[in-house]
Design a protein around this motif. Structure first.
Motif, PDB file in Angstrom:
ATOM      1  N   PRO A 130       0.812  -1.227   0.000  1.00  0.00           N
ATOM      2  CA  PRO A 130       0.000   0.000   0.000  1.00  0.00           C
ATOM      3  C   PRO A 130       0.840   1.269   0.000  1.00  0.00           C
ATOM      4  N   THR A 131       0.289   2.330  -0.568  1.00  0.00           N
ATOM      5  CA  THR A 131       0.900   3.652  -0.420  1.00  0.00           C
ATOM      6  C   THR A 131       0.706   4.106   1.021  1.00  0.00           C
ATOM      7  N   GLU A 132       1.457   5.129   1.430  1.00  0.00           N
ATOM      8  CA  GLU A 132       1.285   5.571   2.818  1.00  0.00           C
ATOM      9  C   GLU A 132      -0.066   6.250   3.019  1.00  0.00           C
ATOM     10  N   ALA A 133      -0.648   6.825   1.963  1.00  0.00           N
ATOM     11  CA  ALA A 133      -1.982   7.410   2.092  1.00  0.00           C
ATOM     12  C   ALA A 133      -3.014   6.313   2.345  1.00  0.00           C
ATOM     13  N   GLU A 134      -2.934   5.224   1.584  1.00  0.00           N
ATOM     14  CA  GLU A 134      -3.858   4.106   1.788  1.00  0.00           C
ATOM     15  C   GLU A 134      -3.667   3.496   3.169  1.00  0.00           C
ATOM     16  N   GLY A 140       7.825  -5.338   8.938  1.00  0.00           N
ATOM     17  CA  GLY A 140       7.158  -6.243   8.018  1.00  0.00           C
ATOM     18  C   GLY A 140       6.279  -5.430   7.082  1.00  0.00           C
ATOM     19  N   PHE A 141       5.126  -5.983   6.713  1.00  0.00           N
ATOM     20  CA  PHE A 141       4.225  -5.261   5.810  1.00  0.00           C
ATOM     21  C   PHE A 141       2.877  -5.951   5.768  1.00  0.00           C
ATOM     22  N   ARG A 142       1.906  -5.272   5.184  1.00  0.00           N
ATOM     23  CA  ARG A 142       0.639  -5.901   4.831  1.00  0.00           C
ATOM     24  C   ARG A 142       0.339  -5.539   3.384  1.00  0.00           C
ATOM     25  N   VAL A 143      -0.562  -6.280   2.770  1.00  0.00           N
ATOM     26  CA  VAL A 143      -0.821  -6.078   1.340  1.00  0.00           C
ATOM     27  C   VAL A 143      -2.077  -5.246   1.145  1.00  0.00           C
ATOM     28  N   VAL A 144      -2.183  -4.694  -0.049  1.00  0.00           N
ATOM     29  CA  VAL A 144      -3.411  -4.057  -0.487  1.00  0.00           C
ATOM     30  C   VAL A 144      -3.796  -4.699  -1.813  1.00  0.00           C
TER      31      VAL A 144
END
Length: 388
Positions: free
Chosen positions: A237-241, A377-381
């Protein structure tokens, strides 16, 4: 006595409401119809996703909030903030900005583009000023966001299928301990970087966030998901999302309110005390001091997204150097960095080892795309398409 105009208005409202509702119906890779806030999976090894409603929000924080965050860090470490406050006022004055009303002056300074890092108060005095200026952003791209941080078992599926690397083979042995030599670890394909963290059983739990990947390897994972579903729909994701999802329609410092508890998020509560003339770190007994599985704690916001504050810090795809660029739409945020593969990315959400101030949705830290650590880590969009 009935009012015919009121009835006509009600009928109009119901018709418009039905149309608006119908416009936000999407179809998954399995042909399932989903609406805002529905949870779904595209495949049995794909992450759980939550459909986000379209809308707008105020991104970033005010100078007042950024200053309060910095002062809180001084109090936590038992330091006198007087010198900091004097330096901050002086840094504003040096730029011709009114220290008592710096918001508009900072906005003009950053908008002018002639920013000198050594003079910029966000670098020289208060890194929390990296969160300003606040600005309105419209989410104009329909998306679903990962309910959780990508877990070790989800990463393992990618490794087993050949889509993701098993581990950091080029690291010196002194930098990590493999899963095979850890007393509480069952060997599996994600034996990458089994860090010897204190009290670390959850770090190897299948449902704990997968950490230790670079931004490039996160893109390997989303590319693998795209192959699984046969469409180019998954990405970081973008930081806005990310911030829109983290705030979940709220305007408070956290999605849970203006304060955060250890029952709601995995962060650290600590202070520094002077004991026998020495500064000693004192942790709150409720601080986990390790990664927790994504199902742990009552950590969901109003939209059902878990651990947006705390646990693992999360990479976004947005280049995060400097202040906010003040873009107006999520599509602009997605497009603006498409040709910048090697920038420093905005990392969001704080982490289990950081204080609550770092877990505010507004908080952003610029970290190199090839950086990896046990804390990030991260998460997906997933991009969505309206039902035809």
């Amino acid at each position: 006595m009935y009012n015919p105009l009121a009835i006509l208005g009600l009928v109009f409202f119901l018709i418009v409401g039905d149309v608006a509702s119908a416009e936000e119906v999407y179809v998954t890779a399995n042909g399932e119809r989903v609406n805002a806030l529905d949870v779904f999976q595209d495949c049995d090894v794909c992450p759980d996703l939550i459909v986000l409603p379209l809308g707008e929000f105020q991104m970033g924080s005010t100078v007042r909030e950024a200053n309060a965050a910095r002062l809180s860090s001084y109090l936590t470490t038992n330091r006198d903030p007087t010198d900091y406050e004097l330096k901050l006022r002086q840094s504003f004055s040096n730029l011709g900005i009114d220290p008592d009303r710096p918001e508009e002056g900072l906005r003009r300074y950053y908008a002018g583009g002639d920013v000198v890092q050594q003079d910029d108060p966000q670098y020289s005095v208060n890194p929390f000023l990296h969160e300003v200026p606040p600005h309105q952003v419209t989410i104009d791209l329909p998306i679903a966001m990962g309910r959780n941080e990508v877990t070790r078992e989800e990463w393992t599926a990618c490794v087993e299928d050949g889509g993701c690397e098993m581990g950091q083979k080029d690291l010196p042995r002194s930098s990590y301990s493999s899963c095979n030599s850890a007393f509480d670890c069952v060997s599996n394909p994600d034996t990458r970087v089994r860090f010897r963290l204190p009290n670390g059983p959850h770090a190897t739990h299948p449902r704990s966030p997968m950490t230790g990947m670079t931004y490039y390897e996160m893109n390997d994972y989303t590319s693998w998901l795209n192959k699984k579903v046969g469409a180019n729909v998954y990405r970081v994701p973008t930081e806005a999302e990310w911030e829109y999802a983290a705030r979940a329609g709220t305007t408070t410092r956290y999605a849970q309110g203006d304060s955060l508890t250890l029952e709601q998020a995995n962060f650290s509560v600590y202070r520094i005390e002077v004991v026998d003339g020495e500064r000693v770190w004192k942790h709150d007994f409720g601080s986990a001091r390790e990664l927790l599985s994504v199902d742990n704690l009552d950590a969901a916001n109003d939209w059902g997204l878990r651990h947006m504050s705390g646990n693992a810090g999360e990479f976004s795809s947005s280049c995060g150097e400097g202040p906010h660029r003040g873009l107006k739409t999520s599509s602009q945020y997605l497009a603006v960095d498409a040709d910048r593969p090697d920038c420093k990315r905005s990392v969001k959400g704080g982490g289990y080892a950081g204080i609550a101030e770092l877990a505010r949705p507004a908080r952003r830290v610029a970290i190199s795309s090839n950086h990896w650590s046990p804390w990030t880590g991260f998460r997906v969009v997933r991009d969505l398409t309206l039902e035809q």
